[in-house]
Design an enzyme around this catalytic site. Structure first.
Site, PDB file in Angstrom:
ATOM      1  N   GLU A 763       0.861  -1.193   0.000  1.00  0.00           N
ATOM      2  CA  GLU A 763       0.000   0.000   0.000  1.00  0.00           C
ATOM      3  C   GLU A 763       0.885   1.227   0.000  1.00  0.00           C
ATOM      4  O   GLU A 763       1.751   1.359   0.872  1.00  0.00           O
ATOM      5  CB  GLU A 763      -0.857   0.021   1.270  1.00  0.00           C
ATOM      6  CG  GLU A 763      -1.892  -1.073   1.322  1.00  0.00           C
ATOM      7  CD  GLU A 763      -2.948  -0.909   0.252  1.00  0.00           C
ATOM      8  OE1 GLU A 763      -3.362   0.238  -0.006  1.00  0.00           O
ATOM      9  OE2 GLU A 763      -3.347  -1.913  -0.341  1.00  0.00           O
ATOM     10  N   CYS A 797      -1.943   8.831   4.370  1.00  0.00           N
ATOM     11  CA  CYS A 797      -1.897   8.542   2.936  1.00  0.00           C
ATOM     12  C   CYS A 797      -3.214   8.962   2.282  1.00  0.00           C
ATOM     13  O   CYS A 797      -3.276   9.242   1.093  1.00  0.00           O
ATOM     14  CB  CYS A 797      -1.614   7.079   2.674  1.00  0.00           C
ATOM     15  SG  CYS A 797      -2.537   5.985   3.736  1.00  0.00           S
TER      16      CYS A 797
END
Ligand SMILES: Cc1cc2nc3c(=O)[nH]c(=O)nc-3n(C[C@H](O)[C@H](O)[C@H](O)COP(=O)(O)OP(=O)(O)OC[C@H]3O[C@@H](n4cnc5c(N)ncnc54)[C@H](O)[C@@H]3O)c2cc1C
Length: 1009
Positions: A763, A797
């Site tokens: 990720e 993020c």
């Protein structure tokens, strides 16, 4: 109940009935007639009431109407909202809005008609859009024998400037109206009370309009700010002889509102002032306590004040909030309970009418009849209390009250429709609620007997769970018992105290050492990393041992040795252990949140949510592995049994970021363990203490030695060695694109002796955008953008770094955003109100500052917040917004990971989508729009892993919003989804021929026949 009491109760009930019937009779005479506007509006509401979906669409349309600047836009939205091809609306509506004639009609006619209709609807509940028209309206009310309290629309402000404007309008109102009031003839019924003249000018004020951060998480700061703005207004009202009521808003502001009221009214300059009132909401289960507290406080204060009793205007929102958190609702769940509570409180108020001035705010004939009956029985004169109703609601009842000689005050909102939309929608909902008295009485024409029945003896409604009201009827039944853990409510003083205590506790742990844990044993290396508090780097939160290559080797060896027994442990037993971890996390939630606050600079709410998400991961994957294990196998064929099984892969290296020190670390670790893998855990360098506490918990619940090995250390050595290690089967990584790409590259190489392909669950970051459409709710958008871009200093993020705004609303958004950023709460993370804390370290600060310099060179600074003095020590960078940024500018293309926002102008929605999609990333994205067509398009074309419509783009929930992106943001894997565990396992299909010399096993024969 003895006979005398029973008789007395029966007498009381019959008196209530008499009064109720009298109100109905008078109201009947005052019903609107066919030649009056109100009659027609009632018919329109009646039409909408027939169809729930139509009503919802109509209210949504009204909500967006004030933002539509042209008739073309109105016509277009009208067609979208009522497009019969997309929404199965009733036939009558098809006929009305059918595409045929709508498209043929000229836009300006449609636009004008819609605007006219909505204005009429709004005009029913709002006295006017400007001061003169409102003043005219209240003079008309007075001429009909009705008093007023004026409310300036403008709750939930987003900036100090707007709060100033809001307070300023009230000041002007008080000045103007008190001057005018001198000329108004006295109406004894409404202008005199038992102890003297009653102020003719009254205002009602909402505290969320007085400061953008009226937030219970930091009561002292909130009270200080709001009190500063309120004091001049109260002084002005007191000096000019006006009366002020502080409205009560949703429950998250309730304690704060009482506290502020209590403190201000004890200040010497206001202590004797009796022309001030507060509201108590009977729909709250705590309502009677609230009232008793107020009466007790009255004793301390020593002077009168007013109490307006209402049922409460936020029932739907309170219920939805409770259901979302799986929490017990704070409100009553049955209407009759609110009604009965209102009646009990009515009695208490009237019993204390010589201490406080009661106001009964209701349009419910039974509730009002009870108030009048109690006043009679207790001998409270009519001028010692009053009835209050909302402008535009229950008008025949108002006339009835006046005819019956009751003092009636009308609550008169005025102002711009845009800030008043929340108010208008609440009124529309109330008017059309099936349970509401007005609809039952005037719409559905329920019998008077039913309407006047005692709510305390009315039969309970069918025992439907409140949650059912909010369940998506299309959704499948949830698979199991999983429920998201709830976040901590910081409206509770006890929780705030716990958090402060936990922060003190973690401060007290300063300098503690955290060794590696390999095969269940502590390993102290010679090298230690000082994990410091980024808000104040002089404070060392803990010393974390740093692994060397030899330690990594030992950890992998231990994990490999532990693998077989762990794999052989039944899934159900593994799941039990995982659930125990979740329980422990919850037990230590304040300490863990405090650790994150001090170790990585997460603000209170963010740190608390991090714990919640961590808890969710452990419970969710426990449930998922049980589900996978018990899943029906594949379709059997005659004479052949087929089975799909999943086996763990082996050793999983978990490499996690500092941004979610507990949640992401927990997510990857719990998934690996649930699936039957063992773990070598390499946490982010700056989050070693938080990770060590998780490992402590794993040990406490009895996780077998070697199942999870804790090897913090320098990325260059530890990560690199793990990636290349021939005994590591899975690389579960979350972090920057730069490192993630390296993991994928190096992990893909099959090294000598390696008999498998490493699974990489990677990720990475994002360049996340929010699009602001030209019909968006800008207030809501500004709040969401501030949170998405600047909370935790933009270090998630999922944070927003690009704001793409349609040309038509660009300037308006710019102004609001500028005002909001100027007052965004920045500070050390341990201060409760902080939204923007420090960056993680000096290197991060320098990197973000470099990007800020790049931005300054290529764009213009729209606003740069100022750092307060207490930020001097830490790694702070003030939030900054660049305006008119080119879509291809570096700051709009590269991942900045800081509080830097680029505002980009788009000519239209097509261009906005193009800009949004024009990055290498695809993680999160957002859209603020009220156009159903644009929302649909975004759902199809906005290429992101997580798209959020009309809300902030951070804060996903396990099971509800599985998280993860694609393109350079990730490998398309969704954490917190039913699919996630499958990535940690190998699927195997097993087929067994069950035929033996033509003998087909029995069970199969029956299926064959
Ligand atoms: C002058 C005035 C000032 C007001 N100021 C405020 C204020 O400051 N703050 C505020 O919150 N409200 C305020 N209100 C609004 C008020 O709270 C009610 O929403 C509104 O008056 C409707 O209540 P009712 O008694 O008139 O009607 P009813 O139809 O008798 O009652 C409707 C109310 O019952 C409650 N209810 C509905 N369904 C359920 C259910 N299933 N279970 C439990 N309870 C249910 C809700 O509170 C709902 O509003 C004010 C109202 C007036 C008239």
């Amino acid at each position: 109940m003895n006979n005398r009491r029973r008789q007395s109760a029966a007498n009381f009930e019959s008196r209530v009935r008499e009064i109720g019937m009298e109100i109905f009779e008078h109201a009947e005479d005052a019903r609107p007639q066919v030649w009056q506007k109100a009659w027609w509006l009632d018919r329109v509401m009646g039409l909408l009431d027939r169809d729930e979906r139509l009503r919802t669409r109509a209210f949504q349309f009204v909500d967006c109407l004030p933002t539509l600047s042209s008739n073309a836009a109105i016509a277009c939205h009208l067609a979208e909202y009522f497009d019969p091809e997309r929404y199965s609306l009733p036939r009558a509506v098809h006929a009305l809005f059918g595409t045929g004639w709508l498209r043929r009609w000229r836009e300006d006619v449609v636009g004008r008609t819609a605007r006219f209709g909505a204005r009429q609807m709004a005009g029913r509940f709002i006295t006017g859009y400007d001061m003169p028209s409102s003043i005219q309206m209240i003079e008309r009310l007075r001429s009909q024998g009705m008093a007023f309290t004026l409310d300036v629309l403008g709750e939930s402000t987003t900036s100090r400037q707007r709060a100033e404007v809001y307070a300023g309008i009230y000041m002007e109102l008080v000045d103007r109206l008190t001057r005018m009031a001198r000329e108004w003839p006295v109406i004894r019924l409404i202008d005199e009370e038992r102890i003297g003249p009653m102020p003719r000018v009254q205002i009602s004020v909402k505290l969320t309009g007085m400061d953008p951060h009226f937030d219970a998480i930091d009561p002292e700061r909130s009270i200080h700010n709001v009190a500063d703005r309120l004091r001049p207004l109260l002084r002005r009202a007191r000096d000019r002889g006006a009366y002020v009521t502080i409205d009560m808003e949703s429950s998250k502001h309730r304690e704060l509102t009482f506290e502020l009221f209590g403190r201000l009214m004890m200040e010497p300059e206001f202590r004797e002032w009796d022309h001030i009132a507060i509201v108590v909401q009977a729909y709250l289960q705590e309502a009677e306590n609230d009232l008793h507290r107020l009466l007790e406080w009255r004793g301390k204060r020593g002077s009168r004040f007013g109490i307006r009793l209402v049922k409460g205007a936020y029932w739907d929102a309170e219920m939805a909030a409770a259901v979302r958190q799986y929490a017990k609702p704070l409100v009553w769940t049955e209407k009759r309970q609110s009604d009965a509570c209102f009646e009990r409180m009515t009695r208490t108020l009237l019993e204390n009418a010589d201490l406080v001035r009661p106001a009964f705010a209701s349009h419910n004939v039974r509730s009002l009849a009870v108030a009048i009956a109690w006043a009679e029985r207790l001998g409270v004169p009519r001028n010692a209390y009053e009835v209050q109703m909302l402008y535009g609601m229950g008008d025949p009842l108002k006339a009835a009250m006046v005819r019956m000689g009751q003092c009636l005050r009308v609550y008169c909102p005025y102002g711009d429709l845009m800030p008043g939309m929340g108010y208008l929608i609440r009124r529309l909902l109330e008017n059309s609620s099936n349970e509401g008295f007005l609809k039952q009485s005037f719409g559905l024409r329920a019998s008077h007997d039913r309407l006047l029945a005692d709510p305390a003896v009315v039969k309970p409604a069918s025992a439907a769970s409140p949650a059912r009201f909010y369940q998506n009827s299309d959704a499948e039944e949830p698979m199991g018992e999983f429920k998201n853990a709830g976040n901590t409510s910081f409206t509770s003083a006890e929780n705030r105290k716990k958090m402060l205590g936990a922060i003190q506790y973690v401060h007290g742990e300063r300098g503690r050492t955290y060794p590696l844990i390999v095969n269940g044993q502590s390993v102290s290396t010679k090298s230690w990393f000082e994990s410091v508090n980024p808000s104040d780097p002089e404070e060392v939160i803990g010393q974390v041992a740093q692994a060397r290559v030899v330690d990594v080797d030992a950890a992998v060896t231990a994990a490999r040795a532990a693998y077989l027994p762990w794999r052989m442990t039944r899934a159900i037993d593994r799941a039990q252990l995982l659930r125990k971890v979740a329980d422990r996390l919850e037990m230590r939630r304040f300490e863990l949140a405090a650790t994150m606050i001090l170790e990585v600079g997460k603000p209170w709410r963010e740190a608390d949510a991090d714990v919640t998400e961590a808890v969710d991961h452990w419970r969710y994957y426990a449930e998922q592995i049980e589900r996978i294990e018990s899943r029906p196998r594949l379709r059997n064929l005659p004479g052949e049994d087929n089975m799909l099984t999943y086996s763990p892969k082996g050793v999983c290296a978990v490499i996690s970021p500092y941004a979610f020190p507990l949640a992401i670390l927990s997510g990857m670790t719990s998934a690996a363990l649930a699936a039957g893998n063992t773990v070598v855990m390499k946490p982010a360098r700056h989050a070693g203490v938080t990770a060590a506490k998780l490992v402590e918990i794993l040990h406490d619940v009895g996780m077998p030695a070697g199942t999870v090995n804790f090897i913090p250390g320098p990325g260059a050595t530890v990560v690199q060695y793990l990636i290349e290690h021939g005994d590591v089967n899975i690389l579960a990584f979350t972090g920057s694109h730069e490192v993630g790409a390296g993991v994928i590259r190096a992990g893909a190489i099959v090294r000598p002796g390696q008999a498998f392909i490493k699974k990489m669950i990677v990720e990475m970051g994002g360049q996340n955008a929010i699009i602001i459409d030209d019909d968006a709710d800008l207030n809501g958008a500004v709040q969401a953008v501030i949170e998405s871009a600047f909370a935790f200093a933009g270090q998630k993020c999922s944070s927003c770094s690009r704001l793409i705004v349609l040309d038509e609303v660009y300037e308006a958004m710019e102004t609001r955003l500028k005002e909001a950023v100027e007052c965004v709460p920045i500070g050390p993370a341990d201060q409760p109100s902080t939204l923007v804390g420090p960056l993680i370290d000096e290197e991060a600060r320098r990197r973000v500052q470099d990007y800020v310099e790049v931005g300054r060179e290529t764009s213009t600074v729209l606003v740069e917040a100022r750092l307060p003095a207490e930020c001097e020590k830490g790694y702070f960078v003030p939030p900054i917004v660049f305006g008119d940024v080119r879509p291809d500018a570096r700051i709009a293309q590269e991942e900045v990971f800081g509080p830097v926002l680029s505002m980009i102008r788009a000519a239209d929605f097509d261009e906005a989508l193009d800009i949004a999609n024009n990055t290498r990333y695809a993680l999160t994205g957002g859209l603020f729009s009220r156009s159903p067509a644009h929302i649909d398009r975004a759902k199809r074309e906005f290429a992101v892993g997580n798209l959020y419509v009309n809300r902030k783009i951070t804060g996903s929930q396990v099971d509800a919003q599985p998280f993860g992106g694609f393109r350079l943001s990730g490998t398309g894997v969704k954490a917190g989804s039913p699919d996630y565990l499958l990535h940690f396992m190998d699927a195997r299909c097993i087929t067994e021929n069950t035929l033996r010399s033509g003998l087909v096993p029995r069970e199969e024969k029956s299926t064959v026949s």
